[in-house]
Design a protein around this motif. Structure first.
Motif: not given
Length: 402
Positions: A117-121, A106-109, A89-97
């Protein structure tokens, strides 16, 4: 830096478990573990979910959420996701291991505040483990982790056949009442109006979980904060008194002098639309009106409230058209698409289409069994609203209306 691999994740979760503070949130057959490297966070969430979820030491869980503020962990997760992931999405990048593990960055402006605001899950399928890596401010971390906990809780309930429903809910005269309405319609103020009456019991102020109880609609309360606008506060002395005296509220509150100044300088019919609020936990709201929290109740009455400043008396109008009833109830069903952190659905095998079909079937079964009434009112007609609702609940309890 080498990207994180799936084989490294078990050690990451084990290190968190060894060095973190742990508690298990349990409620209505749901068990969600929580492990954090900030002990105060567990206490904070224990209060937020209080009145519903109980914190235990059990490790028999449906899922576990881990939380870390460690900037080194965050940086490695972020680098892995940014370097090897793809945009979801515009705010999220996904790395499939691999098929069972993935990392979300996740990066929200916030352009108004000029903040990022940045977070990783980390999502790990074995055991449904979620790691929330949030190195920012404590306030932001509380918001992010709370969202993860709440969403996992709701998904676990949905797995057991419950449907999230947007409603303020109470029991009065032994009748479970769902209060529906749009923005500024007065859902929370209507709830407070009923809680102020003898014999009322509090269920939920924002989110209700509904399911088929066999012969009735069963509602289960779900914790959330309650925001009360100035107009509602000015109507109930106990809330005004609470602003004056409280020193240990869970959330920061408007101060008493500001409250008095607003009430003194704002026309009465404009108080309800003022932006200022006080924010209370469910337990705080129940305490102010000295009412118990009833976690599960049979739901028999749906009140669709509408604010009409011109009224001198409230109006209660029965809704009997099945299609209108269907529209009122369907619009308050909270689909998966309305939830943030939708990547948590990775752990579950249902989707919006299957949930919508199941909810439609629930409506079809009960649409002719529930009572739906439109309630037109304003702050001046609270007493009359209570009289009308009291009368209809007694009729529902006696089986005089459907």
């Amino acid at each position: 830096m080498e990207p994180l691999t799936a084989s490294e994740l078990p050690r990451m979760f084990a290190d968190m478990a060894d060095g973190g503070t742990y508690g298990c949130f349990e409620y209505q057959g749901i068990s969600l573990g929580f492990c954090t490297d900030e002990p105060d966070l567990l206490d904070w969430f224990g209060k937020f979910f209080g009145g519903y979820f109980v914190v235990t030491t059990s490790h028999q869980t449906d899922a576990v959420v881990y939380s870390t503020q460690d900037p080194a962990v965050f940086q490695r997760l972020k680098d892995s996701a940014i370097t090897h992931g793809t945009r979801r999405s515009e705010a999220e990048t996904e790395y499939v291991l691999d098929a069972r593990h993935r990392i979300i960055y996740s990066r929200e402006v916030d352009e108004d505040k000029g903040a990022v605001e940045e977070n990783c899950f980390v999502l790990s399928q074995p055991g449904r483990n979620v790691l929330v890596s949030s190195p920012g401010r404590l306030k932001d971390r509380q918001k992010t982790v709370k969202r993860s906990l709440r969403n996992m809780m709701k998904l676990l309930f949905m797995e057991k056949g419950w449907f999230p429903f947007h409603s303020a809910t109470c029991v009065w005269n032994d009748t479970g009442i769902c209060i529906l309405g749009g923005r500024f319609a007065g859902k929370t103020s209507t709830l407070v109006n009923l809680l102020a009456r003898p014999g009322a019991r509090f269920v939920s102020n924002d989110t209700l979980l509904l399911r088929d109880g066999g012969t009735y609609l069963e509602g289960c309360g779900f914790p959330n904060k309650a925001g009360l606008r100035i107009g509602a506060l000015a109507t109930y002395p106990q809330l005004e008194d609470w602003i004056e005296k409280t020193s240990d509220a869970f959330y920061p509150q408007i101060d008493a002098q500001t409250f008095r100044d607003i009430v003194a300088t704002t026309p009465a019919d404009e108080l309800g639309s003022r932006p200022e609020k006080i924010v209370l936990l469910a337990t705080e709201l129940a305490e102010q009106f000295d009412v118990p929290i009833e976690q599960v109740a049979a739901i028999e009455l749906f009140l669709v409230v509408a604010f009409d400043p011109s009224l001198e008396q409230s109006r209660l109008v029965p809704v009997t058209d099945p299609e209108q009833i269907r529209r009122y109830l369907a619009i308050n069903f909270r689909s998966l698409g309305k939830e943030k952190q939708d990547f948590l659905q990775f752990f579950f095998d249902f989707d919006d289409a299957s949930l919508q079909a199941a909810f439609d079937a629930l409506l079809e079964k009960y649409i002719s069994r529930v009572t739906v009434q439109e309630l037109f009112q304003n702050a001046r007609t609270n007493e009359h609203s209570a009289e009308l609702v009291g009368a209809i609940t007694r009729q529902v309890d006696a089986g005089a209306v459907r």
